[in-house]
Design a protein around this motif. Structure first.
Motif, PDB file in Angstrom:
ATOM      1  N   ALA A 160       0.852  -1.097  -0.027  1.00 11.65           N
ATOM      2  CA  ALA A 160      -0.095  -0.001  -0.033  1.00 11.65           C
ATOM      3  C   ALA A 160       1.037   1.153   0.029  1.00 11.65           C
ATOM      4  N   LEU A 161       1.943   1.216   0.801  1.00 17.93           N
ATOM      5  CA  LEU A 161       2.892   2.248   0.811  1.00 17.93           C
ATOM      6  C   LEU A 161       3.588   2.648  -0.490  1.00 17.93           C
ATOM      7  N   VAL A 162       3.901   1.451  -1.127  1.00 16.75           N
ATOM      8  CA  VAL A 162       4.751   1.800  -2.379  1.00 16.75           C
ATOM      9  C   VAL A 162       3.748   2.387  -3.361  1.00 16.75           C
ATOM     10  N   SER A 163       2.388   1.841  -3.428  1.00 15.29           N
ATOM     11  CA  SER A 163       1.338   2.299  -4.308  1.00 15.29           C
ATOM     12  C   SER A 163       0.928   3.704  -4.041  1.00 15.29           C
ATOM     13  N   SER A 164       1.017   4.098  -2.960  1.00 16.72           N
ATOM     14  CA  SER A 164       0.767   5.367  -2.650  1.00 16.72           C
ATOM     15  C   SER A 164       1.644   6.449  -2.952  1.00 16.72           C
ATOM     16  N   VAL A 165       3.132   6.050  -3.148  1.00 13.45           N
ATOM     17  CA  VAL A 165       4.323   7.047  -3.197  1.00 13.45           C
ATOM     18  C   VAL A 165       4.070   6.954  -4.839  1.00 13.45           C
ATOM     19  N   GLU A 166       3.963   5.774  -5.456  1.00 14.20           N
ATOM     20  CA  GLU A 166       3.705   5.904  -7.080  1.00 14.20           C
ATOM     21  C   GLU A 166       2.529   6.911  -7.546  1.00 14.20           C
ATOM     22  N   ALA A 167       1.391   6.678  -6.813  1.00 11.99           N
ATOM     23  CA  ALA A 167       0.273   7.474  -7.203  1.00 11.99           C
ATOM     24  C   ALA A 167       0.695   9.139  -7.227  1.00 11.99           C
ATOM     25  N   GLN A 168       1.646   9.504  -6.441  1.00 17.12           N
ATOM     26  CA  GLN A 168       1.952  10.834  -6.371  1.00 17.12           C
ATOM     27  C   GLN A 168       3.210  11.267  -7.388  1.00 17.12           C
TER      28      GLN A 168
ATOM     29  N   SER B  43      12.990   8.997   3.829  1.00 16.65           N
ATOM     30  CA  SER B  43      14.381   8.891   3.548  1.00 16.65           C
ATOM     31  C   SER B  43      14.477   8.136   2.211  1.00 16.65           C
ATOM     32  N   ALA B  44      13.873   6.853   1.804  1.00 15.77           N
ATOM     33  CA  ALA B  44      13.930   6.445   0.608  1.00 15.77           C
ATOM     34  C   ALA B  44      13.646   7.478  -0.654  1.00 15.77           C
ATOM     35  N   VAL B  45      12.534   8.223  -0.551  1.00 13.52           N
ATOM     36  CA  VAL B  45      12.110   9.235  -1.540  1.00 13.52           C
ATOM     37  C   VAL B  45      13.194  10.097  -1.601  1.00 13.52           C
ATOM     38  N   ALA B  46      13.603  10.732  -0.308  1.00 10.24           N
ATOM     39  CA  ALA B  46      14.936  11.662  -0.363  1.00 10.24           C
ATOM     40  C   ALA B  46      16.020  11.311  -1.144  1.00 10.24           C
ATOM     41  N   VAL B  47      16.528  10.052  -0.649  1.00 14.04           N
ATOM     42  CA  VAL B  47      17.638   9.614  -1.497  1.00 14.04           C
ATOM     43  C   VAL B  47      17.579   9.081  -2.745  1.00 14.04           C
ATOM     44  N   ALA B  48      16.569   8.809  -3.294  1.00 16.24           N
ATOM     45  CA  ALA B  48      16.265   8.515  -4.771  1.00 16.24           C
ATOM     46  C   ALA B  48      16.378   9.916  -5.469  1.00 16.24           C
ATOM     47  N   ILE B  49      15.711  11.065  -4.724  1.00 15.95           N
ATOM     48  CA  ILE B  49      15.958  12.200  -5.597  1.00 15.95           C
ATOM     49  C   ILE B  49      17.205  12.828  -5.582  1.00 15.95           C
ATOM     50  N   GLU B  50      17.848  12.467  -4.552  1.00 22.54           N
ATOM     51  CA  GLU B  50      19.291  13.135  -4.397  1.00 22.54           C
ATOM     52  C   GLU B  50      20.304  12.200  -5.462  1.00 22.54           C
ATOM     53  N   HIS B  51      20.028  10.960  -5.391  1.00 17.95           N
ATOM     54  CA  HIS B  51      20.873  10.140  -6.508  1.00 17.95           C
ATOM     55  C   HIS B  51      20.686  10.551  -7.636  1.00 17.95           C
ATOM     56  N   CYS B  52      19.360  10.928  -8.190  1.00 20.01           N
ATOM     57  CA  CYS B  52      18.982  11.240  -9.549  1.00 20.01           C
ATOM     58  C   CYS B  52      19.948  12.641  -9.644  1.00 20.01           C
ATOM     59  N   LEU B  53      19.767  13.809  -8.780  1.00 21.04           N
ATOM     60  CA  LEU B  53      20.392  15.003  -8.984  1.00 21.04           C
ATOM     61  C   LEU B  53      21.752  14.871  -9.080  1.00 21.04           C
ATOM     62  N   ARG B  54      22.488  13.881  -8.408  1.00 24.07           N
ATOM     63  CA  ARG B  54      23.770  13.868  -8.513  1.00 24.07           C
ATOM     64  C   ARG B  54      24.379  12.895  -9.655  1.00 24.07           C
TER      65      ARG B  54
ATOM     66  N   ASP C 175      13.297   0.954  -7.193  1.00 26.28           N
ATOM     67  CA  ASP C 175      14.485   0.233  -6.428  1.00 26.28           C
ATOM     68  C   ASP C 175      14.729   0.647  -4.813  1.00 26.28           C
ATOM     69  N   ALA C 176      14.517   1.900  -4.676  1.00 17.24           N
ATOM     70  CA  ALA C 176      14.671   2.343  -3.162  1.00 17.24           C
ATOM     71  C   ALA C 176      13.719   1.773  -2.436  1.00 17.24           C
ATOM     72  N   LEU C 177      12.423   1.695  -2.685  1.00 15.45           N
ATOM     73  CA  LEU C 177      11.213   1.217  -1.995  1.00 15.45           C
ATOM     74  C   LEU C 177      11.298  -0.380  -1.921  1.00 15.45           C
ATOM     75  N   GLU C 178      11.622  -0.662  -2.982  1.00 12.31           N
ATOM     76  CA  GLU C 178      11.687  -2.372  -2.984  1.00 12.31           C
ATOM     77  C   GLU C 178      12.968  -2.899  -1.898  1.00 12.31           C
ATOM     78  N   GLN C 179      13.851  -2.263  -2.075  1.00 13.26           N
ATOM     79  CA  GLN C 179      14.892  -2.657  -1.034  1.00 13.26           C
ATOM     80  C   GLN C 179      14.413  -2.506   0.158  1.00 13.26           C
ATOM     81  N   LEU C 180      13.723  -1.418   0.477  1.00 12.19           N
ATOM     82  CA  LEU C 180      13.185  -1.389   2.055  1.00 12.19           C
ATOM     83  C   LEU C 180      12.158  -2.394   2.104  1.00 12.19           C
ATOM     84  N   ARG C 181      11.283  -2.696   1.224  1.00 19.39           N
ATOM     85  CA  ARG C 181      10.369  -3.811   1.590  1.00 19.39           C
ATOM     86  C   ARG C 181      11.006  -5.260   1.697  1.00 19.39           C
TER      87      ARG C 181
END
Length: 209
Positions: free
Chosen positions: A93-101, A173-184, A197-203
């Motif tokens: 549910a959490l992964v789907s909620s993130v994807e929806a946004q 943190s997964a969301v923030a790290v993923a965004i930072e990874h892409c920016l860098r 990938d970040a969310l799946e690793q957490l799961r």
């Protein structure tokens, strides 16, 4: 609560939320295009086609306006989590909620890589100390709200149990790290696969690679 919950309330609340979003997007666009110091509150209000007084009704300054984009999106994730099917596993549910946004109208993996010039502008914008402070504040507020939604879903007490705050912190943190990874990244990198990938690793419990 500043800004309220997206998707809740009547026509007036939805109109207020659209104005808030327009101001935040205008603040980000102008800061990326012109540089932080070259953008004024007057510029942002004009770009959103509202008065400076209206801007002040929503935000104390341009840093808060920029940070509102992140805060509101994370709040919508909490709102989405609250309405997911009750029998759906929490992390699904959490992964789907993130994807929806992050990809409301298409598959997360189909979201294209950003324009390199835009990425450079965002990188520079994020070095602004005033914005860093406001983003930290927004992140804390969003994490509290996500923890509350997780507590409701799991029947836990955020005042007593660590679990909802831990999950909220991990997801945020997964969301923030993923965004930072892409920016860098050296080359333009689509956010979708990295975020997934970040969310799946957490799961999966962050197994050692």
């Amino acid at each position: 609560m500043v800004g309220g919950h997206a998707g809740r309330g009547g026509l007036r609340e939805r109109k207020k939320q659209r104005t808030r979003e327009a101001l935040s997007l205008a603040a980000i666009r102008l800061a990326v295009e012109r540089g932080w110091a070259a953008v004024t509150v007057e510029d942002i209000a004009a770009a959103a086609d509202v008065s400076v007084r209206t801007f002040r009704n929503y935000f104390s300054g341009k840093a808060e306006a920029v940070a509102a984009r992140h805060l509101d999106r994370m709040r919508r994730i909490a709102d989405e989590l609250r309405v997911r099917p009750g029998d759906e596993p929490l992390w699904e549910a959490l992964v789907s909620s993130v994807e929806a946004q992050f990809a409301p109208d298409e598959d997360l993996d189909a979201v294209p890589a950003p324009d390199p010039a835009q990425v450079d502008g965002v990188r520079v914008m994020l070095t602004e100390p005033a914005l860093q402070g406001e983003l930290a504040r927004a992140h804390a507020l969003a994490q509290d709200e996500l923890a509350a939604a997780i507590a409701e879903r799991t029947g836990t007490d955020p005042a007593r149990d660590l679990y909802p705050a831990l999950v909220a912190a991990a997801a945020g943190s997964a969301v923030a790290v993923a965004i930072e990874h892409c920016l860098r990244a050296e080359a333009p990198t689509p956010l979708g696969p990295v975020l997934r990938d970040a969310l799946e690793q957490l799961r999966a419990g962050l197994p050692v690679p």
